[in-house]
Design a protein around this motif. Structure first.
Motif, PDB file in Angstrom:
ATOM      1  N   ILE A  38       0.845  -1.204   0.000  1.00  0.00           N
ATOM      2  CA  ILE A  38       0.000   0.000   0.000  1.00  0.00           C
ATOM      3  C   ILE A  38       0.877   1.250   0.000  1.00  0.00           C
ATOM      4  CG2 ILE A  38      -1.590   1.330   1.455  1.00  0.00           C
ATOM      5  CD1 ILE A  38      -2.772  -1.490   2.229  1.00  0.00           C
ATOM      6  N   GLU A  42       0.866   4.327  -2.685  1.00  0.00           N
ATOM      7  CA  GLU A  42       0.749   5.748  -2.313  1.00  0.00           C
ATOM      8  C   GLU A  42       1.938   6.547  -2.822  1.00  0.00           C
ATOM      9  OE1 GLU A  42       0.194   5.480   1.884  1.00  0.00           O
ATOM     10  OE2 GLU A  42      -1.954   5.087   1.690  1.00  0.00           O
ATOM     11  N   ILE A  91      -1.726  12.254   4.584  1.00  0.00           N
ATOM     12  CA  ILE A  91      -2.843  11.296   4.572  1.00  0.00           C
ATOM     13  C   ILE A  91      -2.293   9.871   4.569  1.00  0.00           C
ATOM     14  CG2 ILE A  91      -4.780  10.415   3.214  1.00  0.00           C
ATOM     15  CD1 ILE A  91      -5.177  13.269   2.183  1.00  0.00           C
ATOM     16  N   SER A  94      -0.887   8.829   7.937  1.00  0.00           N
ATOM     17  CA  SER A  94      -1.943   8.550   8.923  1.00  0.00           C
ATOM     18  C   SER A  94      -2.557   7.177   8.658  1.00  0.00           C
ATOM     19  CB  SER A  94      -3.054   9.597   8.864  1.00  0.00           C
ATOM     20  OG  SER A  94      -2.552  10.834   8.554  1.00  0.00           O
ATOM     21  N   THR A  95      -2.843   6.904   7.388  1.00  0.00           N
ATOM     22  CA  THR A  95      -3.474   5.626   7.041  1.00  0.00           C
ATOM     23  C   THR A  95      -2.529   4.466   7.392  1.00  0.00           C
ATOM     24  OG1 THR A  95      -4.393   6.819   5.182  1.00  0.00           O
ATOM     25  CG2 THR A  95      -4.734   4.460   5.198  1.00  0.00           C
ATOM     26  N   VAL A  98      -2.468   3.819  11.160  1.00  0.00           N
ATOM     27  CA  VAL A  98      -3.654   3.090  11.644  1.00  0.00           C
ATOM     28  C   VAL A  98      -3.570   1.618  11.227  1.00  0.00           C
ATOM     29  CG1 VAL A  98      -6.176   2.951  11.552  1.00  0.00           C
ATOM     30  CG2 VAL A  98      -5.071   5.168  11.567  1.00  0.00           C
ATOM     31  N   MET A  99      -3.130   1.386   9.985  1.00  0.00           N
ATOM     32  CA  MET A  99      -3.051  -0.010   9.511  1.00  0.00           C
ATOM     33  C   MET A  99      -2.027  -0.806  10.310  1.00  0.00           C
ATOM     34  SD  MET A  99      -3.553  -0.234   5.431  1.00  0.00           S
ATOM     35  CE  MET A  99      -2.724   1.237   4.958  1.00  0.00           C
TER      36      MET A  99
ATOM     37  N   GLU B 147     -10.693  11.114   2.388  1.00  0.00           N
ATOM     38  CA  GLU B 147      -9.764  10.274   3.162  1.00  0.00           C
ATOM     39  C   GLU B 147      -9.998  10.467   4.665  1.00  0.00           C
ATOM     40  OE1 GLU B 147      -7.784   7.945   2.360  1.00  0.00           O
ATOM     41  OE2 GLU B 147      -7.469   8.115   0.215  1.00  0.00           O
ATOM     42  N   LEU B 151     -11.047   7.523   7.261  1.00  0.00           N
ATOM     43  CA  LEU B 151     -10.351   7.234   8.522  1.00  0.00           C
ATOM     44  C   LEU B 151     -11.318   7.339   9.705  1.00  0.00           C
ATOM     45  CD1 LEU B 151      -6.845   8.902   8.138  1.00  0.00           C
ATOM     46  CD2 LEU B 151      -7.326   6.495   8.486  1.00  0.00           C
ATOM     47  N   ILE B 158     -13.520   0.658  14.876  1.00  0.00           N
ATOM     48  CA  ILE B 158     -12.560   0.198  15.888  1.00  0.00           C
ATOM     49  C   ILE B 158     -13.109   0.467  17.291  1.00  0.00           C
ATOM     50  CG2 ILE B 158     -10.254   0.616  16.850  1.00  0.00           C
ATOM     51  CD1 ILE B 158      -9.308   1.266  14.000  1.00  0.00           C
ATOM     52  N   LEU B 170      -9.419  -3.325   9.362  1.00  0.00           N
ATOM     53  CA  LEU B 170      -8.190  -3.450   8.572  1.00  0.00           C
ATOM     54  C   LEU B 170      -8.515  -3.787   7.115  1.00  0.00           C
ATOM     55  CD1 LEU B 170      -5.110  -3.382   8.556  1.00  0.00           C
ATOM     56  CD2 LEU B 170      -5.095  -5.812   9.054  1.00  0.00           C
ATOM     57  N   LEU B 173      -9.619  -0.743   5.410  1.00  0.00           N
ATOM     58  CA  LEU B 173      -8.482   0.152   5.148  1.00  0.00           C
ATOM     59  C   LEU B 173      -7.643  -0.344   3.977  1.00  0.00           C
ATOM     60  CD1 LEU B 173      -6.855   1.344   8.492  1.00  0.00           C
ATOM     61  CD2 LEU B 173      -7.682   2.733   6.617  1.00  0.00           C
ATOM     62  N   SER B 177      -7.189   1.488   0.606  1.00  0.00           N
ATOM     63  CA  SER B 177      -5.873   1.963   0.199  1.00  0.00           C
ATOM     64  C   SER B 177      -5.592   1.668  -1.267  1.00  0.00           C
ATOM     65  CB  SER B 177      -4.794   1.329   1.068  1.00  0.00           C
ATOM     66  OG  SER B 177      -5.010   1.725   2.383  1.00  0.00           O
ATOM     67  N   PRO B 181      -5.802   5.793  -3.563  1.00  0.00           N
ATOM     68  CA  PRO B 181      -4.770   6.211  -4.526  1.00  0.00           C
ATOM     69  C   PRO B 181      -5.254   6.213  -5.983  1.00  0.00           C
ATOM     70  CG  PRO B 181      -3.810   4.746  -2.926  1.00  0.00           C
ATOM     71  CD  PRO B 181      -5.284   4.749  -2.667  1.00  0.00           C
ATOM     72  N   LEU B 184      -6.729   9.442  -6.385  1.00  0.00           N
ATOM     73  CA  LEU B 184      -5.678  10.468  -6.449  1.00  0.00           C
ATOM     74  C   LEU B 184      -4.989  10.458  -7.817  1.00  0.00           C
ATOM     75  CD1 LEU B 184      -4.020  12.608  -4.950  1.00  0.00           C
ATOM     76  CD2 LEU B 184      -2.523  10.798  -4.128  1.00  0.00           C
TER      77      LEU B 184
END
Lengths: 123, 493
Positions: A38, A42, A91, A94-95, A98-99, B147, B151, B158, B170, B173, B177, B181, B184
């Motif tokens: 990941i 990114e 961003i 942060s992600t 958390v992961m 984003e 979160l 959670i 997870l 996420l 993920s 992107p 983006l």
């Protein structure tokens, strides 16, 4: 010797990062390696944005006193992608944080980092 | 300068930061949360429509200050900063989202004696993010706030403390993920082709053929952003993870999560329509994925024994109706889609909170272990039944009006088969819901059914009652919102 254009090389690297990252996320079972994948995706997206703003022989996009506005407009790199990447890095960080935290919790709970074992019975 | 426009984002962010710090001071936190919960819908109601140029920039003024070499170029016309646009359209959605957030916070206070500052932080940050998403005219700014919303959604799961919530968080996420992107990268392709991130500027350049509308950069950008939109909206292939997320959250959390998803779907959906409506197969792709979402989600809902999973799948399936309206692409269908999205926020919140009281009473969501709960509180049972009718599209509720408009628009556009699918899916929703309702409330109570609580909190009754009244008002007087949506859509296509 063939010299590859810097922008083209950056775009090529960005594409490679995204593809490697996608491969890791989809095909590798280990959660930490998925998270690394990941991060690759990114960073690939960030490199792509940075490469968009690149200008061969350009100057840093900061307007200094005494600069000619027209010269600056014609020669500075495009600053917008750089601003976007700064935000995108925050961003992404942060992600990832958390992961990684979730991966730690799940490792303590299941004693494994295998996505198949941890999330296999979900869905 | 209309300061109320940015305040709709600033106030919940400030509230989030404060409650996170003072979370242990129960009384102050409750008071502040309720005040902000009331303030957002009120500000949305009273704010005057307008435009907010961040950083004080105004393209009409800045254009004259640029170097002579840029005069007359596209760059001199572009918005150089983030722009927020507030009209009656945004007013409706921010008001409704604020109302749902307020009711969700109110019901949360009845669940826990010791409230959690970080949980409220997540709710208010999510609220601020989706409000900014609706207001923003800048596609990268929308990505950033999306984003933040994602979160916040993960954080809400959670914080739930249910079985497997970490696993689902997870998974969401990791999948996100990929979706994030891609969004983006798509934005990057648009920036590379057009040179601006402002949606109005991008649409202007494309609509006036100042760039080739089918240039490779725009086509790749379209594919990537469409993929990102499927993730944002929970459309296939993301419908399963989205419903899993809802089913793991607390009832109030699920209500607000679905609201967040609808707001994100709408904001990006409208951006997609404004930028890419000219793309070949644009409408067909939307319709295809909408139908898959409707059919798959509703079929999966019909097979569930867990009522939380059932509502979660139904909620995701309802988003398919919104996508269907967007895909048909006529003025009536888009108006119906926006109306359906409004209804979806309200009805899902009603059902999540209403059915949440069953879990509150019995600590189980397995319908095979439940029964006879109508005797505990018949008022709540009836309100939940009526909420289910609203979702299934039974008159006189709002769901009926929006689905009727959608079916009518499909017929008008020459797609009777789409109308038939929509009707068939609605009938399936009706039967799925009635079966679950009968099992939980009407069949004889199992002897081994134990109660964790004897009564339903008054706040939950109040929240469900308010949502039901709003559903009824919108069902009887749909013009309150459809007139606004219709004029908004008129400017869109």
């Amino acid at each position: 010797m063939v010299v590859m254009d810097v922008q083209l090389a950056s775009l090529f690297c960005a594409g490679a990062l995204v593809i490697i990252g996608l491969f890791a996320v989809i095909f590798i079972d280990n959660i930490i390696k998925k998270i690394i994948g990941i991060a690759f995706i990114e960073e690939g997206a960030n490199l792509f944005l940075i490469a968009l703003g690149y200008k061969a022989g350009g100057v840093v996009p900061i307007f200094m006193p005494g600069m000619n506005a027209s010269w600056f407009a014609a020669n500075s790199a495009y600053p917008l992608p750089q601003a976007l990447v700064l935000t995108s890095i925050v961003i992404g960080a942060s992600t990832l944080a958390v992961m990684l935290a979730l991966a730690m919790v799940l490792y303590r709970k299941h004693g494994s980092l295998s996505a198949r074992e941890i999330m296999g019975d979900e869905e | 300068m209309n300061y109320l426009i940015p305040l709709m984002v600033i106030i919940p962010i400030l509230c989030a930061l404060i409650v996170n710090v003072i979370g242990e001071k129960n009384r102050t936190t409750r008071l502040l949360s309720i005040l902000v919960g009331i303030a957002i819908p009120v500000i949305a109601l009273v704010a005057v429509p307008g435009v907010q140029y961040f950083g004080g920039h105004n393209p009409s003024l800045i254009g004259s200050m640029l170097p002579a070499s840029l005069n007359g170029t596209l760059a001199s016309m572009y918005n150089t900063g983030i722009v927020y646009v507030f009209s009656d359209f945004e007013r409706i959605f921010i008001f409704i989202m604020g109302l749902v957030a307020f009711l969700a916070v109110l019901t949360y206070f009845t669940e826990k004696k010791e409230i959690s500052g970080p949980y409220l932080y997540l709710i208010f940050m999510g609220l601020a993010a989706v409000t900014a998403l609706m207001l923003s005219d800048d596609i990268f700014n929308m990505y950033v706030f999306f984003e933040i919303t994602a979160l916040a959604q993960v954080g809400i799961i959670i914080a739930t403390n249910t079985d497997d919530n970490y696993e689902i968080a997870l998974k969401y996420l990791i999948i996100g993920s990929i979706g994030g992107p891609m969004l983006l990268l798509g934005i990057g392709f648009i920036l590379g082709t057009i040179g601006s991130l402002n949606i109005t500027d991008i649409a202007y350049v494309i609509n006036h053929n100042l760039v080739d509308p089918l240039s490779p950069g725009l086509v790749i950008g379209f594919v990537l952003i469409l993929f990102g939109w499927f993730y944002v909206s929970g459309l296939p292939p993301f419908h399963t993870i989205k419903s899993a997320v809802y089913s793991k959250a607390r009832p109030n959390g699920a209500a607000i999560l679905q609201g967040f998803s609808v707001m994100c779907m709408l904001a990006f959906g409208i951006a997609l329509i404004r930028i890419f409506h000219h793309m070949p197969y644009f409408n067909q792709l939307l319709v295809l994925f909408a139908i898959i979402a409707m059919v798959l989600s509703v079929s999966m809902a019909a097979m569930q024994w867990d009522f939380r999973r059932m509502i979660a799948f139904l909620a995701v399936g309802e988003l398919g109706f919104v996508a269907l309206g967007m895909g048909i692409g006529t003025e009536l269908s888009l108006t119906a889609a926006l109306f359906q999205a409004t209804n979806e926020i309200l009805i899902s919140a009603l059902l999540f909170i209403g059915f949440g009281t069953v879990y509150y009473l019995t600590k189980t969501s397995d319908t095979r272990k439940l029964g006879g709960l109508i005797s505990v509180n018949s008022t709540m049972a009836i309100m939940v039944l009526l909420g289910g009718f609203a979702m299934a599209g039974v008159p006189p509720f709002n769901g009926f009006m929006s689905k009727l408009m959608l079916v009518q628009s499909a017929f008008d556009a020459g797609y009777p088969e789409l109308a038939l699918i929509a009707i068939f899916v609605s009938i399936t929703i009706f039967f799925t819901f009635v079966k679950a309702f009968h099992t939980i409330y009407l069949q004889p109570r199992p002897k081994d059914l134990k109660f964790a609580h004897e009564t339903i909190p008054k706040e939950a009754l109040f929240a469900v009652g308010v949502l039901l009244v709003v559903c009824l008002i919108l069902g009887l007087c749909p013009w309150i919102v459809t007139n606004v949506f219709s004029s908004f859509v008129g400017g869109l296509i």
